[in-house]
Design a protein around this motif. Sequence first.
Motif, PDB file in Angstrom:
ATOM      1  N   SER A  26       0.852  -1.181   0.000  1.00  0.00           N
ATOM      2  CA  SER A  26       0.000   0.000   0.000  1.00  0.00           C
ATOM      3  C   SER A  26       0.888   1.230   0.000  1.00  0.00           C
ATOM      4  O   SER A  26       1.978   1.228   0.580  1.00  0.00           O
ATOM      5  CB  SER A  26      -0.897   0.005   1.244  1.00  0.00           C
ATOM      6  OG  SER A  26      -1.528   1.269   1.388  1.00  0.00           O
ATOM      7  N   VAL A  27       0.446   2.287  -0.665  1.00  0.00           N
ATOM      8  CA  VAL A  27       1.213   3.531  -0.712  1.00  0.00           C
ATOM      9  C   VAL A  27       1.491   4.045   0.701  1.00  0.00           C
ATOM     10  O   VAL A  27       2.547   4.630   0.978  1.00  0.00           O
ATOM     11  CB  VAL A  27       0.442   4.610  -1.526  1.00  0.00           C
ATOM     12  CG1 VAL A  27       1.144   5.959  -1.438  1.00  0.00           C
ATOM     13  CG2 VAL A  27       0.303   4.175  -2.973  1.00  0.00           C
ATOM     14  N   ASP A  28       0.560   3.803   1.624  1.00  0.00           N
ATOM     15  CA  ASP A  28       0.715   4.290   3.002  1.00  0.00           C
ATOM     16  C   ASP A  28       1.834   3.581   3.754  1.00  0.00           C
ATOM     17  O   ASP A  28       2.297   4.072   4.786  1.00  0.00           O
ATOM     18  CB  ASP A  28      -0.603   4.101   3.779  1.00  0.00           C
ATOM     19  CG  ASP A  28      -1.739   4.912   3.169  1.00  0.00           C
ATOM     20  OD1 ASP A  28      -1.456   5.980   2.585  1.00  0.00           O
ATOM     21  OD2 ASP A  28      -2.905   4.482   3.279  1.00  0.00           O
ATOM     22  N   ASN A  29       2.265   2.422   3.241  1.00  0.00           N
ATOM     23  CA  ASN A  29       3.244   1.616   3.974  1.00  0.00           C
ATOM     24  C   ASN A  29       4.651   1.665   3.385  1.00  0.00           C
ATOM     25  O   ASN A  29       5.491   0.830   3.702  1.00  0.00           O
ATOM     26  CB  ASN A  29       2.771   0.158   4.047  1.00  0.00           C
ATOM     27  CG  ASN A  29       1.482   0.012   4.836  1.00  0.00           C
ATOM     28  OD1 ASN A  29       1.238   0.771   5.767  1.00  0.00           O
ATOM     29  ND2 ASN A  29       0.664  -0.955   4.462  1.00  0.00           N
ATOM     30  N   ILE A  30       4.913   2.630   2.510  1.00  0.00           N
ATOM     31  CA  ILE A  30       6.261   2.770   1.957  1.00  0.00           C
ATOM     32  C   ILE A  30       6.722   4.216   2.102  1.00  0.00           C
ATOM     33  O   ILE A  30       5.925   5.128   2.309  1.00  0.00           O
ATOM     34  CB  ILE A  30       6.318   2.337   0.467  1.00  0.00           C
ATOM     35  CG1 ILE A  30       5.373   3.196  -0.391  1.00  0.00           C
ATOM     36  CG2 ILE A  30       5.954   0.881   0.307  1.00  0.00           C
ATOM     37  CD1 ILE A  30       6.010   4.342  -1.076  1.00  0.00           C
ATOM     38  N   SER A  31       8.014   4.422   2.007  1.00  0.00           N
ATOM     39  CA  SER A  31       8.569   5.785   1.998  1.00  0.00           C
ATOM     40  C   SER A  31       9.468   5.921   0.774  1.00  0.00           C
ATOM     41  O   SER A  31      10.134   4.961   0.363  1.00  0.00           O
ATOM     42  CB  SER A  31       9.364   6.060   3.277  1.00  0.00           C
ATOM     43  OG  SER A  31      10.422   5.133   3.420  1.00  0.00           O
ATOM     44  N   VAL A  32       9.459   7.100   0.177  1.00  0.00           N
ATOM     45  CA  VAL A  32      10.192   7.326  -1.072  1.00  0.00           C
ATOM     46  C   VAL A  32      11.626   7.773  -0.782  1.00  0.00           C
ATOM     47  O   VAL A  32      11.856   8.712  -0.023  1.00  0.00           O
ATOM     48  CB  VAL A  32       9.486   8.390  -1.936  1.00  0.00           C
ATOM     49  CG1 VAL A  32      10.257   8.616  -3.236  1.00  0.00           C
ATOM     50  CG2 VAL A  32       8.050   7.963  -2.233  1.00  0.00           C
TER      51      VAL A  32
END
Length: 297
Positions: free
Chosen positions: A269-275
């Motif tokens: 999920s996008v909420d569970n990663i950092s760029v």
Amino acid sequence: MPKGILKYMIKVIGVRFKDGGKIYFFDPADIEINKGDYVIVDTARGLECGLVVQGIHTESEDKIVKPLKAVSRIATESDIEKMNQNRRDEKKAFEICLEKIEKHKLDMKLIDVEYTFDRSKALFYFTADGRVDFRELVKELAAIFRTRIELRQIGVRDESKMMGGIGVCGQPFCCSRFLSDFTPVSIKMAKEQGLSLNPTKISGSCGRLMCCLSYEQNVYEYLNSITPGVGSYVRTDDGTGTVVEVSLLAGKLKVRLDRNKDGVPKEYSVDNISVIRRAGRQNTDRATEKELRDLED
């Protein structure tokens, strides 16, 4: 809204003069007017008979083109019959004009004809690749119809709006069905929505970018601002990796982890990663880019 700035609400009705045409606001002038009524109003072209598509309501003053003109009166049965007769005569005028265009061998395509309500003017809409010397045509039409003649050159989007048709979605053209005004459509919209940049797939029957690209653009702009694109380098709970697939609306992406580069990408999920590092923008070759730019006009 900034403090100290007040927007006044003004009582208006919305009137449309052609199917799918722009809605114009008028002051109801204390006349009891309902949606579906026909009214006589004063316009830049003179008196016109139009259909009330929005009953009496209020609009903020910044949405109103001033001066706001008042409704002259409710249309009578005689007025409506006169309007309908004008529409029938427009079809005859169209056929006559086609014959005269062929006679004068003019490189132009006639699209539509309109009479003003009082028949003080006949407007002939056409498309052409360049300038057209239609002075002799105007003289001949004026002698036939005994009214003021105006030939107006329009663009390909306006042509589609007037003529109508069925889009690739299987629905009638948006422009002829409900769009009052054309909004700017750009290649950037197609890129941000992850669409194919093949010109034939993102252009409408008019040969320009499809109007519907703009409908959800604000949603895609927001989602793109919070979602790393394909090629971005990110950190997950399982370690770092590269984004190989993005499902923008679902808020999901697939990452090929550094520790398992030959394995199957894992979904997060996008909420569970950092760029860590965002990927660059989608690129196209120069020839395709030029072809796409031509579709924006």
